[in-house]
Enzyme design. Structure first.
Site, PDB file in Angstrom:
ATOM      1  CG  HIS A 137     -10.653  -2.376   7.014  1.00  0.00           C
ATOM      2  ND1 HIS A 137     -10.143  -2.573   8.448  1.00  0.00           N
ATOM      3  CD2 HIS A 137      -9.724  -2.989   6.465  1.00  0.00           C
ATOM      4  CE1 HIS A 137      -8.930  -3.052   8.436  1.00  0.00           C
ATOM      5  NE2 HIS A 137      -8.748  -3.564   6.920  1.00  0.00           N
ATOM      6  CG  ASP A 152     -10.893   3.947   7.348  1.00  0.00           C
ATOM      7  OD1 ASP A 152      -9.942   4.577   7.109  1.00  0.00           O
ATOM      8  OD2 ASP A 152     -10.829   2.541   7.702  1.00  0.00           O
ATOM      9  CE  LYS A 168      -4.552   0.597   4.166  1.00  0.00           C
ATOM     10  NZ  LYS A 168      -3.988  -0.443   4.304  1.00  0.00           N
ATOM     11  CB  SER A 214      -9.890  -1.727   1.823  1.00  0.00           C
ATOM     12  OG  SER A 214     -10.757  -2.528   2.198  1.00  0.00           O
ATOM     13  CD  GLU A 269     -13.172   0.747   3.883  1.00  0.00           C
ATOM     14  OE1 GLU A 269     -12.517   0.959   3.056  1.00  0.00           O
ATOM     15  OE2 GLU A 269     -13.495  -0.423   4.503  1.00  0.00           O
ATOM     16  CG  ASN A 285      -1.867  -1.042   1.233  1.00  0.00           C
ATOM     17  OD1 ASN A 285      -1.917  -1.931   2.135  1.00  0.00           O
ATOM     18  ND2 ASN A 285      -2.673  -0.991   0.066  1.00  0.00           N
ATOM     19  CG  HIS A 344      -7.248   1.907   0.778  1.00  0.00           C
ATOM     20  ND1 HIS A 344      -6.191   1.063   0.559  1.00  0.00           N
ATOM     21  CD2 HIS A 344      -7.932   1.201   1.783  1.00  0.00           C
ATOM     22  CE1 HIS A 344      -5.913   0.109   1.097  1.00  0.00           C
ATOM     23  NE2 HIS A 344      -7.118   0.042   2.301  1.00  0.00           N
TER      24      HIS A 344
END
Ligand SMILES: Cc1ncc(COP(=O)(O)O)c(C=O)c1O
Length: 378
Positions: free
Chosen positions: A125, A196, A231, A171, A167, A39, A199
Site C-alpha cells: 500500500h 500491515d 475497515k 488491498s 501486507e 471497507n 484488510h
C-alpha cells in the site's frame, strides 16, 4: 489564468486522456446503494452498540481530543482501546494513531536504524511505500509475494539490520502474503517482519485477530503489526502493535504520533465497542467467506477474470482504465457501488473493479449486485 493553474489543467487533461480522472461523489446518509466499495467488512460502522458507545463518549468528552496524545489528547478511552487491541492481536502493547496511514509511516521509520535495508513487496500500500521513502533507508522492492526474492535481498546485505515489509491481505487483489515463510526467512537473516494487517483484522485469523495471528506469529518478538481501525472495525484511526520497547520508542520519537492531534475519543470508544463485536464475529466471518466464494463462482462462470480471495476483497480484471471507469459507472447507475482501481493505484498495469464484501449488506442485495456486475461487464 495564472500559469501554475494552467499547468495543473494541462496535467488534468493528460490524466483524462489516459482514463485516470478521479471525482468525488457525496454519499447521503441511508442511501439505497448496495455497497461493494467500502471497507465496512463486518457492518460495524452502523452497529447500534458501536454508535451508542461513540455517542456516550461524544457527550462525555466533546467533539475532539483537544490535543496531541502527549499533551491532553490521551483519554482513558484511548488507553482502554490500546489494551483491547494488544490483547486481541496477542501483542505486548499497541499504540493508536489517527489513521492507518500515519501508523505505517511511524512504524517503518521507527524500525529503521543506521544502514537498515528495507525489503518491500511490490504490491504494498502507498502508506508503506511512503513509510519506506520517508525513512530514508535503502529499499529493495521485491516481486509480489516472492519469498525467494526476499531471501536473496537479505542474503545480499549480510550483517546489516533489515526489515521485511508486507501486507497480510493485499488491498488490491485480496490475496494473502506467505507470512509464515517470510517470517522464517527474515528470522534466518536476523531481520524483522512488519505486517500491515489492514484488510485482515476482523476478517481472518482466530477470533478475527488478523493475518499475523492466522500465521501463528502473534507475539513473536521480531514481528510488528500495523492496521487501520477504519475497515472491519468501522471507525477511523490506526494501530501499531508489537514489543513494549518498540511502542515506547514510537511514543517518544514517532513524528506522526507526537505531532498529530489524537483521534477523537468518541471514535476511540466506538472502535473499542467494535473490537468486542469483531472478536465475537465468527458467524459474520463465515458469511464473508461464503460470499467471496460465491462471487468467484458467479463472476468466473460469466467468463470474468476474478482473483482467488483469501479474505473479503475480490478483484475483477477490466480491459483498461476507461473500460473500468465505464463499468463502475454503469454499476453505480444501477445502484451498485464497486471500487475502480486503475494505474497508478494498481501495483501493475492492470485496471480492475475491486469488490469489498460486507456482512452489513443484505444477502439478496449482494447476490443481485453480482448479477449487475456481470450484466454491465464490457
Ligand atoms: C493496506 C492498507 N494500509 C493502510 C491503509 C491506510 O489506512 P487509513 O485509511 O486508516 O489511513 C489502507 C487504506 O485505507 C490500506 O488499504
Amino acid at each position: 489564468m495564472a500559469d501554475w493553474l494552467a499547468a495543473l489543467d494541462r496535467r488534468a487533461e493528460l490524466r483524462a486522456k489516459a482514463g485516470l480522472t478521479r471525482t468525488l461523489r457525496p454519499r447521503v446518509a441511508g442511501d439505497a446503494v448496495v455497497d461493494l466499495a467500502g471497507n465496512d467488512y463486518l457492518g460495524l460502522a452502523t452497529h447500534p452498540e458501536v454508535t451508542a458507545a461513540a455517542a456516550r463518549a461524544l457527550s462525555a468528552y466533546g467533539l475532539g481530543a483537544t490535543g496531541s496524545r502527549l499533551v491532553r489528547g490521551s483519554t482513558d478511552v484511548h488507553h482502554a482501546l490500546e489494551d483491547a487491541l494488544a490483547d486481541w492481536l496477542g501483542a505486548d502493547r499497541a499504540l493508536v494513531f489517527s489513521s492507518g496511514y500515519l501508523a505505517n509511516l511511524a512504524a517503518v521509520r521507527g524500525l529503521v536504524r543506521p544502514r537498515t535495508l528495507l525489503v518491500s513487496d511490490a504490491h504494498n500500500h502507498a502508506s508503506l511505500i511512503d513509510g519506506c521513502r520517508i525513512s530514508g533507508a535503502e529499499t529493495v522492492v521485491t516481486p509480489h509475494a516472492d519469498v525467494a526474492a526476499v531471501a536473496a535481498a537479505l542474503a545480499a546485505a549480510p550483517g546489516r539490520p533489515a526489515v521485511v515489509v508486507t501486507e497480510s491481505v493485499f488491498s488490491v487483489d485480496g490475496d494473502l502474503a506467505p507470512l509464515a515463510e517470510l517470517h522464517a526467512v527474515a528470522r534466518r537473516h536476523g531481520a524483522l517482519l512488519l505486517v500491515d494487517d489492514a484488510h485482515a483484522l476482523g476478517v481472518t485469523g482466530p477470533a478475527g485477530a488478523g493475518g499475523v495471528a492466522a500465521a501463528g506469529l502473534a507475539g513473536e518478538p521480531d514481528v510488528v503489526i500495523t492496521a487501520t481501525l477504519s475497515k472491519a472495525l468501522g471507525g477511523a484511526g490506526g494501530v501499531v502493535a508489537g514489543p513494549a520497547e518498540f511502542v515506547r520508542h514510537l511514543v517518544e520519537t514517532g513524528r506522526t504520533f507526537i505531532f498529530d492531534t489524537a483521534p477523537p475519543p468518541a471514535v476511540a470508544a466506538g472502535v473499542l465497542a467494535a473490537v468486542r463485536l469483531a472478536r465475537a464475529g465468527d458467524a459474520l466471518r463465515a458469511e464473508l467467506a461464503d460470499r467471496a466464494a460465491l462471487a468467484v463462482r458467479r463472476l468466473g462462470a460469466a467468463g470474468l477474470a476474478v482473483s482467488a480471495p483469501d479474505a473479503a476483497v475480490v478483484s475483477v480484471t477490466a480491459p483498461g482504465p476507461e473500460a473500468a471507469t465505464a463499468w463502475a459507472a454503469d454499476c453505480r447507475d444501477r445502484g451498485v457501488a464497486v471500487g475502480c482501481f486503475r494505474p497508478p493505484s494498481t501495483p501493475d498495469s492492470r485496471s480492475r473493479l475491486r469488490l469489498t464484501i460486507s456482512a452489513g449488506v443484505a444477502r439478496q442485495d449482494f447476490e443481485r449486485a453480482l448479477d449487475v456486475i456481470v450484466e454491465c461487464a464490457p
